[in-house]
Design an enzyme around this catalytic site. Structure first.
Site, PDB file in Angstrom:
ATOM      1  N   LEU A  93       0.887  -1.159   0.000  1.00 42.18           N
ATOM      2  CA  LEU A  93       0.000   0.000   0.000  1.00 42.18           C
ATOM      3  C   LEU A  93       0.928   1.212   0.000  1.00 42.18           C
ATOM      4  O   LEU A  93       1.890   1.248   0.766  1.00 42.18           O
ATOM      5  CB  LEU A  93      -0.875   0.027   1.259  1.00 42.18           C
ATOM      6  CG  LEU A  93      -2.054  -0.950   1.319  1.00 42.18           C
ATOM      7  CD1 LEU A  93      -2.698  -0.912   2.701  1.00 42.18           C
ATOM      8  CD2 LEU A  93      -3.094  -0.638   0.244  1.00 42.18           C
ATOM      9  N   ASP A  94       0.650   2.214  -0.849  1.00 41.23           N
ATOM     10  CA  ASP A  94       1.565   3.350  -0.897  1.00 41.23           C
ATOM     11  C   ASP A  94       1.466   4.168   0.389  1.00 41.23           C
ATOM     12  O   ASP A  94       0.590   3.959   1.223  1.00 41.23           O
ATOM     13  CB  ASP A  94       1.352   4.191  -2.160  1.00 41.23           C
ATOM     14  CG  ASP A  94      -0.006   4.860  -2.220  1.00 41.23           C
ATOM     15  OD1 ASP A  94      -0.473   5.366  -1.183  1.00 41.23           O
ATOM     16  OD2 ASP A  94      -0.596   4.891  -3.314  1.00 41.23           O
ATOM     17  N   LYS A  95       2.389   5.101   0.539  1.00 40.54           N
ATOM     18  CA  LYS A  95       2.530   5.838   1.795  1.00 40.54           C
ATOM     19  C   LYS A  95       1.234   6.508   2.226  1.00 40.54           C
ATOM     20  O   LYS A  95       0.892   6.526   3.417  1.00 40.54           O
ATOM     21  CB  LYS A  95       3.646   6.876   1.646  1.00 40.54           C
ATOM     22  CG  LYS A  95       3.917   7.678   2.912  1.00 40.54           C
ATOM     23  CD  LYS A  95       4.999   8.726   2.697  1.00 40.54           C
ATOM     24  CE  LYS A  95       5.206   9.569   3.940  1.00 40.54           C
ATOM     25  NZ  LYS A  95       6.192  10.640   3.736  1.00 40.54           N
ATOM     26  N   SER A 151      -1.818   5.626   1.500  1.00 39.45           N
ATOM     27  CA  SER A 151      -2.966   4.717   1.583  1.00 39.45           C
ATOM     28  C   SER A 151      -3.021   4.026   2.935  1.00 39.45           C
ATOM     29  O   SER A 151      -2.033   3.925   3.649  1.00 39.45           O
ATOM     30  CB  SER A 151      -2.904   3.688   0.455  1.00 39.45           C
ATOM     31  OG  SER A 151      -2.965   4.336  -0.800  1.00 39.45           O
TER      32      SER A 151
END
Length: 250
Positions: free
Chosen positions: A118-120, A122
């Site tokens: 999951l990106d930063k 999210s």
């Protein structure tokens, strides 16, 4: 969590992997940490010091020793984490940003790796495990395992815009589509969408929405397959139950 020596499970390991990957698969440390140990001459294979992290080893037959202690396979663990916003999904971040491993501090766990990312910015459901076969099966595009997200956007889309989103777009040569996009609720100038994907290209949802001029305010993964985040508190982690593991095997 620091590198640690582990307990034998009796489960056979696959043959023919690089030495640094073997140390990671055996639950000792990350591949990056393993490279440091190997370069420092702290790792022996078959009684000989090895400084080549790319050396191929047979995890079933080769005796691997770190700092004088044999490394053997760790118990398999499966963890679900409610990832907060602002953490990166990696162990060794070159920019020294806070990582999801901060949420695991104090837990009695071997080395575990994230299943996907999951990106930063999210949030939500992130799985972590030391079972690479389990992780590879879940991440295999052929599995078409659906992932469900609740996404707050800075607009209230009408049905025409929703239909355009459902059609998909091509961005930088990649086709970005979704299994389903549903308007959950709206109020003022924002709305919440439920978006289901069965693939996970880099920043998939953000790029799909941005192509239509839609800004994402929050992005939360609430389910992987039939496994739901439920009421797990943000920033906390727990082991999956046998029933939850069974949901992911279906």
């Amino acid at each position: 969590m620091t590198p640690r020596h582990t307990h034998h499970t009796g489960r056979p390991a696959s043959a023919g992997v690089s030495l640094n990957r073997a140390l990671s698969k055996l639950g000792l440390c990350s591949r990056t940490q393993a490279q440091v140990l190997i370069a420092a001459g702290r790792v022996r294979v078959g009684g000989k010091v090895v400084r080549d992290a790319a050396l191929r080893v047979d995890m079933n037959r080769d005796r691997i020793v770190v700092d004088g202690e044999a490394v053997i396979a760790e118990r398999k663990v499966y963890v679900m984490l409610n990832k907060p916003r602002g953490l990166v999904t990696t162990r060794d971040d070159p920019l020294e940003r806070d990582t999801v491993y901060a949420c695991l501090e104090g837990l009695d766990l071997p080395y575990v790796s994230p299943v996907g990312r999951l990106d930063k910015a999210s949030e939500g459901l992130l799985l972590m495990t030391n079972d690479t076969r389990f992780a590879n099966r879940l991440m295999d595009p052929a599995s078409h395992l659906p992932k469900t997200y609740h996404v707050q956007v800075a607009t209230v889309p009408d049905e025409t815009l929703l239909d355009r989103l459902r059609t998909g777009v091509t961005v930088d040569g990649e086709t970005l589509t979704a299994n389903s996009i549903v308007l959950l609720r709206s109020g003022g100038r924002t709305a919440w969408l439920e978006i289901v994907l069965d693939e996970g290209k880099n920043r998939h949802i953000r790029r799909l929405l941005a192509a239509h001029g839609i800004k994402v305010k929050r992005l939360i993964r609430i389910a992987i397959g039939r496994l739901h985040l439920g009421d797990l508190a943000k920033g906390t982690a727990r082991s999956l139950t046998a029933e939850e593991l069974a949901l992911l095997a279906e």
